[in-house]
Design an enzyme around this catalytic site. Sequence first.
Site, short mmCIF file in Angstrom:
data_model
loop_
_atom_site.label_atom_id
_atom_site.label_comp_id
_atom_site.label_asym_id
_atom_site.label_seq_id
_atom_site.Cartn_x
_atom_site.Cartn_y
_atom_site.Cartn_z
N ASP A 193 0.83 -1.20 0.00
CA ASP A 193 0.00 0.00 0.00
C ASP A 193 0.87 1.26 0.00
OD1 ASP A 193 -2.34 1.49 0.05
OD2 ASP A 193 -3.26 0.27 1.61
N ASP B 93 -10.38 2.79 -3.41
CA ASP B 93 -10.88 1.49 -2.92
C ASP B 93 -12.31 1.24 -3.35
OD1 ASP B 93 -8.49 1.32 -1.59
OD2 ASP B 93 -9.36 1.21 0.42
#
Length: 422
Positions: free
Chosen positions: A169, A230
Amino acid sequence: MKFCSSQRLGSVLALFFFALVFWDVLGVRALDNGLARTPTMGWLHWERFMCNLDCQEEPDSCISEQLFMQMAELMVSDGWKDAGYEYVCIDDCWMAPQRDSKGRLQADPQRFPGGIRRLANYVHSKGLKLGIYADVGNKTCAGFPGSFGYYDIDAKTFADWGVDLLKFDGCHCDSINLLAKGYKHMSLALNKTGRSIVYSCEWPLYMWPLHQPNYKKIRQYCNHWRNFADIYDSWESIKLILDWTASNQDRIVNIAGPGGWNDPDMLVIGNFGLSWDQQVTQMALWAIMAAPLFMSNDLRQINPQAKALLQNKDVIAVNQDPLGKQGYRLRKEKDIEVWERPLSNLAWAVALRNLKEIGGPLSYTTSLVSLGKGVACNPGCFITQLLPMKKDYGFYGWTSSFKTQINPTGTVLLKLEAISVN
Ligand SMILES: *[C@@H]1O[C@H](CO)[C@@H](O)[C@H](O)[C@H]1NC(C)=O
Ligand SMILES: *[C@@H]1O[C@H](CO)[C@@H](O)[C@H](O)[C@H]1NC(C)=O
């Protein structure tokens, strides 16, 4: 492999047109770890289970080794593995709040009492692979230890544990420069371990909207990369991802291919937010986009219709097509979008998406010459509808048109197989 300069490419073009076509496919070098030759398939905890740390109150849905062991078991017993889903992936929130005395990451001892190595052994014993999560910056998105300053140690730790995939990430990273350096460094660190580890990046996502990602560079370091925010368990979220992808397709479609894929994020099929038709749309379009297929759902309680959709062999075959070319939006009309993807053996997948969110099924007619660069049905083709349910339409000639009905927010996914002429 060395890159040609564009000037040299020009002279190649002048001399050998077919060499250019060939070069166009191979010109963008992929990360050379032999992995993700077709889009990665598996299960990833984030969208459904998020950062649930409360194993007292919610033992069945907290992020614990038990959750991943149960999913691994079901992936084998309920046909997921046979359908192609292979990687059981941990997202954020698996870590203890501190590194150990040697600077290594460690799993939370309450929630992962056996540690990651034992979990990896368990997952491997089922014939599956284990994915893990870390972050390029100083902390993960949920505030656990980041890998900045520890790239080599963390790569080695993951390899020692037997991890097979890393989702890396991009939270808590101060600059675009450190972001790029970090993603590259981790890629090389993973390579140095000698273990085959799929490298899933979010590098471009953290560059947009201020900076244009260099996708050729990203493809050299990552097996897939997230471009957009997301995913949520909602139709709104699916629509945003599809709109972003279509608006940016000139930049991203040609970069995808064996070894490196655009990642529009998890499949949320089997959860709460999408109607049946919307779930069909997600499955159809993720197949067209050559997207990695990471389900985020609860395999312990999933309805049979969603399960059949996720395990649909014909649709998975489109997603996993060995030609490895990502599809694109061909045209957008008032109420309809037409997407298409070239497949191996001169076949094409075509998705007809009804954008309307009112009324009943919409009748739509398309001329077959307009599909597949004019060659999909030249001189004729067999048409099979794959979604929402399988249906054989039989033979169509080049100049004919094809008529179907599409439910509101739904998609009809077709496969066109050209007949050969000699
Ligand atoms: C590391 O990279 C080299 C060359 O780029 C490649 O041949 C090798 O297979 C890679 N190893 C792993 C474990 O990814
Ligand atoms: C991590 O924090 C340190 C100290 O504040 C800072 O110098 C460094 O740039 C940060 N790293 C990243 C990747 O943001």
